[in-house]
Design a protein around this motif. Structure first.
Motif, PDB file in Angstrom:
ATOM      1  N   LEU A 176      18.257   5.740  -1.892  1.00  0.00           N
ATOM      2  CA  LEU A 176      17.417   4.441  -1.763  1.00  0.00           C
ATOM      3  C   LEU A 176      16.776   4.692  -0.408  1.00  0.00           C
ATOM      4  O   LEU A 176      15.596   4.252  -0.201  1.00  0.00           O
ATOM      5  N   ASN A 177      17.428   5.007   0.596  1.00  0.00           N
ATOM      6  CA  ASN A 177      16.797   5.349   1.976  1.00  0.00           C
ATOM      7  C   ASN A 177      15.526   6.264   1.923  1.00  0.00           C
ATOM      8  O   ASN A 177      14.653   6.098   2.598  1.00  0.00           O
ATOM      9  N   ASP A 178      15.863   7.410   1.151  1.00  0.00           N
ATOM     10  CA  ASP A 178      14.621   8.036   0.922  1.00  0.00           C
ATOM     11  C   ASP A 178      13.551   7.575   0.428  1.00  0.00           C
ATOM     12  O   ASP A 178      12.294   7.846   0.904  1.00  0.00           O
ATOM     13  N   ALA A 179      13.727   6.638  -0.703  1.00  0.00           N
ATOM     14  CA  ALA A 179      12.597   5.780  -1.340  1.00  0.00           C
ATOM     15  C   ALA A 179      11.941   4.988  -0.186  1.00  0.00           C
ATOM     16  O   ALA A 179      10.709   5.106  -0.042  1.00  0.00           O
ATOM     17  N   VAL A 180      12.702   4.627   0.746  1.00  0.00           N
ATOM     18  CA  VAL A 180      12.234   3.618   1.522  1.00  0.00           C
ATOM     19  C   VAL A 180      11.530   4.511   2.680  1.00  0.00           C
ATOM     20  O   VAL A 180      10.247   4.085   3.110  1.00  0.00           O
ATOM     21  N   ALA A 181      11.995   5.428   2.941  1.00  0.00           N
ATOM     22  CA  ALA A 181      11.255   6.114   4.084  1.00  0.00           C
ATOM     23  C   ALA A 181       9.934   6.914   3.523  1.00  0.00           C
ATOM     24  O   ALA A 181       8.906   6.648   4.219  1.00  0.00           O
ATOM     25  N   TYR A 182       9.955   6.976   2.382  1.00  0.00           N
ATOM     26  CA  TYR A 182       8.678   7.764   1.534  1.00  0.00           C
ATOM     27  C   TYR A 182       7.613   6.602   1.741  1.00  0.00           C
ATOM     28  O   TYR A 182       6.402   7.037   2.009  1.00  0.00           O
ATOM     29  N   ILE A 183       7.950   5.432   1.110  1.00  0.00           N
ATOM     30  CA  ILE A 183       7.017   4.282   0.856  1.00  0.00           C
ATOM     31  C   ILE A 183       6.303   3.803   2.375  1.00  0.00           C
ATOM     32  O   ILE A 183       5.368   3.680   2.673  1.00  0.00           O
ATOM     33  N   ARG A 184       7.249   3.965   3.288  1.00  0.00           N
ATOM     34  CA  ARG A 184       6.923   3.298   4.682  1.00  0.00           C
ATOM     35  C   ARG A 184       5.948   4.440   5.259  1.00  0.00           C
ATOM     36  O   ARG A 184       4.985   4.173   5.830  1.00  0.00           O
ATOM     37  N   SER A 185       6.209   5.673   5.148  1.00  0.00           N
ATOM     38  CA  SER A 185       5.223   6.805   5.549  1.00  0.00           C
ATOM     39  C   SER A 185       4.178   6.721   5.021  1.00  0.00           C
ATOM     40  O   SER A 185       2.971   6.699   5.570  1.00  0.00           O
ATOM     41  N   LEU A 186       3.987   6.379   3.531  1.00  0.00           N
ATOM     42  CA  LEU A 186       2.636   6.418   3.019  1.00  0.00           C
ATOM     43  C   LEU A 186       1.763   4.850   3.596  1.00  0.00           C
ATOM     44  O   LEU A 186       0.567   5.069   3.770  1.00  0.00           O
ATOM     45  N   ALA A 187       2.772   3.834   3.826  1.00  0.00           N
ATOM     46  CA  ALA A 187       2.033   2.628   4.393  1.00  0.00           C
ATOM     47  C   ALA A 187       1.344   2.908   5.610  1.00  0.00           C
ATOM     48  O   ALA A 187       0.257   2.419   6.133  1.00  0.00           O
ATOM     49  N   GLU A 188       2.260   3.458   6.624  1.00  0.00           N
ATOM     50  CA  GLU A 188       1.690   3.810   7.913  1.00  0.00           C
ATOM     51  C   GLU A 188       0.816   4.763   7.871  1.00  0.00           C
ATOM     52  O   GLU A 188      -0.211   4.580   8.791  1.00  0.00           O
ATOM     53  N   MET A 189       0.588   5.613   7.027  1.00  0.00           N
ATOM     54  CA  MET A 189      -0.475   6.581   7.034  1.00  0.00           C
ATOM     55  C   MET A 189      -2.038   5.879   6.677  1.00  0.00           C
ATOM     56  O   MET A 189      -2.905   6.099   7.168  1.00  0.00           O
ATOM     57  N   ARG A 190      -1.861   4.881   5.900  1.00  0.00           N
ATOM     58  CA  ARG A 190      -2.841   4.296   5.355  1.00  0.00           C
ATOM     59  C   ARG A 190      -3.205   2.792   6.096  1.00  0.00           C
ATOM     60  O   ARG A 190      -4.031   2.041   5.760  1.00  0.00           O
ATOM     61  N   GLY A 191      -2.444   2.472   6.928  1.00  0.00           N
ATOM     62  CA  GLY A 191      -2.496   1.443   7.693  1.00  0.00           C
ATOM     63  C   GLY A 191      -2.190   0.036   6.865  1.00  0.00           C
ATOM     64  O   GLY A 191      -2.983  -0.891   7.252  1.00  0.00           O
ATOM     65  N   ARG A 192      -1.096   0.125   6.170  1.00  0.00           N
ATOM     66  CA  ARG A 192      -0.947  -1.009   5.171  1.00  0.00           C
ATOM     67  C   ARG A 192       0.520  -1.546   5.547  1.00  0.00           C
ATOM     68  O   ARG A 192       1.185  -1.135   6.462  1.00  0.00           O
ATOM     69  N   ASN A 193       0.759  -2.770   4.902  1.00  0.00           N
ATOM     70  CA  ASN A 193       2.090  -3.400   5.206  1.00  0.00           C
ATOM     71  C   ASN A 193       3.283  -2.547   4.986  1.00  0.00           C
ATOM     72  O   ASN A 193       3.697  -2.550   3.780  1.00  0.00           O
ATOM     73  N   ALA A 194       4.006  -2.148   5.888  1.00  0.00           N
ATOM     74  CA  ALA A 194       5.117  -1.073   5.463  1.00  0.00           C
ATOM     75  C   ALA A 194       6.165  -2.162   5.629  1.00  0.00           C
ATOM     76  O   ALA A 194       7.216  -1.617   4.781  1.00  0.00           O
ATOM     77  N   ASP A 195       6.420  -3.162   6.166  1.00  0.00           N
ATOM     78  CA  ASP A 195       7.734  -4.120   5.971  1.00  0.00           C
ATOM     79  C   ASP A 195       7.741  -4.463   4.662  1.00  0.00           C
ATOM     80  O   ASP A 195       9.019  -4.640   3.983  1.00  0.00           O
ATOM     81  N   TRP A 196       6.552  -5.100   4.096  1.00  0.00           N
ATOM     82  CA  TRP A 196       6.751  -5.464   2.511  1.00  0.00           C
ATOM     83  C   TRP A 196       6.962  -4.194   1.666  1.00  0.00           C
ATOM     84  O   TRP A 196       7.715  -4.383   0.781  1.00  0.00           O
ATOM     85  N   ALA A 197       6.357  -3.053   1.911  1.00  0.00           N
ATOM     86  CA  ALA A 197       6.566  -1.991   1.049  1.00  0.00           C
ATOM     87  C   ALA A 197       8.143  -1.707   1.378  1.00  0.00           C
ATOM     88  O   ALA A 197       8.761  -1.219   0.026  1.00  0.00           O
ATOM     89  N   GLU A 198       8.708  -1.905   2.131  1.00  0.00           N
ATOM     90  CA  GLU A 198      10.520  -1.639   2.185  1.00  0.00           C
ATOM     91  C   GLU A 198      10.922  -2.665   1.296  1.00  0.00           C
ATOM     92  O   GLU A 198      11.990  -2.392   0.619  1.00  0.00           O
ATOM     93  N   ARG A 199      10.476  -4.042   1.419  1.00  0.00           N
ATOM     94  CA  ARG A 199      11.160  -4.852   0.671  1.00  0.00           C
ATOM     95  C   ARG A 199      10.810  -4.589  -0.927  1.00  0.00           C
ATOM     96  O   ARG A 199      11.885  -4.872  -1.646  1.00  0.00           O
ATOM     97  N   ALA A 200       9.750  -4.157  -1.119  1.00  0.00           N
ATOM     98  CA  ALA A 200       9.393  -3.690  -2.711  1.00  0.00           C
ATOM     99  C   ALA A 200      10.501  -2.770  -3.208  1.00  0.00           C
ATOM    100  O   ALA A 200      10.820  -2.664  -4.513  1.00  0.00           O
ATOM    101  N   VAL A 201      11.012  -1.790  -2.160  1.00  0.00           N
ATOM    102  CA  VAL A 201      12.210  -0.738  -2.805  1.00  0.00           C
ATOM    103  C   VAL A 201      13.479  -1.481  -2.524  1.00  0.00           C
ATOM    104  O   VAL A 201      14.198  -1.237  -3.630  1.00  0.00           O
ATOM    105  N   ARG A 202      13.742  -1.973  -1.396  1.00  0.00           N
ATOM    106  CA  ARG A 202      15.094  -2.513  -1.372  1.00  0.00           C
ATOM    107  C   ARG A 202      15.402  -3.871  -2.421  1.00  0.00           C
ATOM    108  O   ARG A 202      16.341  -3.957  -2.481  1.00  0.00           O
ATOM    109  N   ASP A 203      14.631  -4.729  -2.238  1.00  0.00           N
ATOM    110  CA  ASP A 203      14.824  -5.897  -2.990  1.00  0.00           C
ATOM    111  C   ASP A 203      13.960  -6.239  -4.395  1.00  0.00           C
ATOM    112  O   ASP A 203      14.054  -7.268  -5.009  1.00  0.00           O
ATOM    113  N   ALA A 204      13.240  -5.021  -4.823  1.00  0.00           N
ATOM    114  CA  ALA A 204      12.522  -5.348  -6.070  1.00  0.00           C
ATOM    115  C   ALA A 204      11.531  -6.236  -5.883  1.00  0.00           C
ATOM    116  O   ALA A 204      11.078  -6.844  -6.923  1.00  0.00           O
ATOM    117  N   ALA A 205      10.878  -6.614  -4.644  1.00  0.00           N
ATOM    118  CA  ALA A 205       9.783  -7.501  -4.731  1.00  0.00           C
ATOM    119  C   ALA A 205       8.516  -7.431  -5.198  1.00  0.00           C
ATOM    120  O   ALA A 205       8.202  -5.912  -5.331  1.00  0.00           O
TER     121      ALA A 205
END
Length: 468
Positions: A176-205
């Protein structure tokens, strides 16, 4: 080497070679265009066939001089390995990749969310959604007393990670932590909302298209492709450290559809088809080994088994399930050679079913084996076992019709008058016989025993007998 084997191995070689070499289709022979955009499409679960199609099509787009790649996306998710292969290709692309969730009603769930975050431009059509990016193997069994993900979203700050802490298994937490780190890195690379990306993984938002634009998860909401190209015109996109200006207003759209190689890969990497190929291959080889020289079963079985092994190479196979399937088949075959009144057969059938159910080590949508298919194979195997056992039991109750045991009690006639040793006819065969009585020519006799090639006989009581 015999000619038949040469032909057989040549066919296998050509088939496997076809999996590696894709012909250039008329669709991809277009000359480089000064202002063209290559359009690709993902409309199903993301798997090995999808990643192969996207990677090769993006290479063709670059070679043809296209200015960008447009991916129309509608997916429920897919395999992590295939998703990461596509993302690597997108990140390394020398031209912008635009991912557009379309048409209305489409979704970019699970793996699709990662693809959106990785793309240079993320766009959606009204009436679409993205999110629910939690790795499916990590989702625990539902608890009716626990609040839903939406209720939790309303009752805690967006940065709260408490729900992620409910994953107690260390291996699950690690993934789970690996998936969170991966999507956050993608969000930061493209300048998108990293916090919501983490919620999409942790909370299935999940989010609708309008909410995603408002939270800066995506870049554009467009009603159709024309509107999308209009909004993209003159937009500056950073690609591999350089800023590229898109000229999309009058761009030519060139569609690259999956070719025969991608279609074949999609077919054989379907878990249901791979499962059928595996069983067809095993049974074909078994028939060939039990009847050497049949040729056709061995050839077809060998090709099916090779295709199945190729498919399993790129699918998430549970090898314990594979071992159980092979053990189950071995036990069912053993029943034919070592009759155990069904114990080995039905034990093998049970093992076969359990192995089939757990064969695919994933809950990703589109990558499980249909239970009805497993049931069909199990029922057909059970029917075969029941018929075989019925024939076996029926045969056990029949009288012996061959061999020395069948001669005992048989009826014949004496060919001459004799006492001691003489000739008799039994079952249209002439035998030397021995007796302690005086027998007359054409007198009915009964066989009591056999001593080598001499029958021990006696006179038969004066009554009709069906053995005559």
């Amino acid at each position: 080497m015999p000619p038949i084997n040469v032909i057989r191995y040549s066919l296998i070689f050509l088939l496997l070679a076809g999996l590696k070499v894709a012909p250039v289709t008329a669709q991809t022979q277009a000359t480089p265009q000064s202002n063209s955009i290559v359009q690709l499409q993902i409309q199903d679960a993301i798997g090995p066939a999808t990643s192969d199609y996207i990677e090769r099509s993006m290479d063709k787009a670059v070679e043809s001089g296209a200015k960008a790649v447009l991916i129309l996306l509608d997916t429920p998710g897919g395999l992590d390995t295939s998703m990461r292969q596509i993302i690597k290709k997108i990140i390394a692309s020398p031209i912008p990749v635009i991912t557009y969730v379309s048409p209305g009603g489409a979704r970019a769930a699970s793996a699709g969310t990662y693809l959106l975050y990785a793309s240079h431009v993320a766009a959606m059509t009204p009436g679409t959604n993205l999110g629910a990016a939690t790795p499916v193997q990590l989702i625990p069994a539902g608890n009716p007393d626990e609040p839903s993900g939406d209720e939790l979203d309303k009752s805690k700050p967006s940065g709260d990670k408490s729900k992620g802490e409910t994953v107690k298994n260390p291996m699950m937490q690690k993934a789970l932590n690996d998936a969170v780190a991966y999507i956050r890195s993608l969000a930061e690379m493209r300048g998108r909302n990293a916090d919501w990306a983490e919620r999409a993984v942790r909370d299935a938002a999940s989010l609708s298209a309008e909410q995603a634009l408002k939270l800066k998860v995506i870049d554009i909401v467009a009603i159709d492709r024309t509107d999308l190209l209009k909004q993209l015109d003159n937009r500056v996109i950073p690609v591999l450290g350089q800023n590229l200006t898109l000229q999309t207003k009058d761009a030519e759209i060139r569609l690259i559809e999956p070719d025969w190689r991608s279609e074949l890969l999609a077919v054989i990497t379907n878990p249901n088809i791979a499962y059928i190929l595996l069983l067809a291959g095993i049974y074909g080889l078994i028939f060939e080994f039990s009847n050497p020289g049949s040729i056709i079963p061995g050839t077809i079985g060998g090709i099916c088994l090779l295709l199945a092994l190729f498919a399993f190479q790129v699918l998430p196979v549970n090898y314990a399930g594979m071992a159980l399937i092979l053990l189950g088949i071995a036990l069912m075959i053993a029943e034919a050679f070592v009759p155990s009144i069904g114990i080995l057969g039905f034990g093998g059938l049970t093992t076969f079913v359990i192995g089939s159910v757990i064969l695919m080590d994933t809950d990703a949508p589109g990558f499980g084996i249909n239970v009805a298919l497993i049931g069909a194979f199990a029922l057909s195997s059970a029917a075969f076992l029941i018929i075989a056992l019925g024939l076996l039991l029926k045969a056990r109750h029949k009288s012996v019709v061959t061999g020395s045991e069948e001669l005992s009690g048989s009826i014949g006639i004496a060919l001459d008058d004799f006492s001691g040793t003489g000739l008799v006819r039994v079952h249209s065969e002439i035998w030397r016989a021995r007796t302690g009585e005086s027998l007359h020519k054409n007198q009915k006799i009964q066989v009591n025993n056999r001593d080598g090639l001499i029958l021990e006989v006696s006179s038969f009581p004066n009554q009709e007998n069906p053995h005559v």
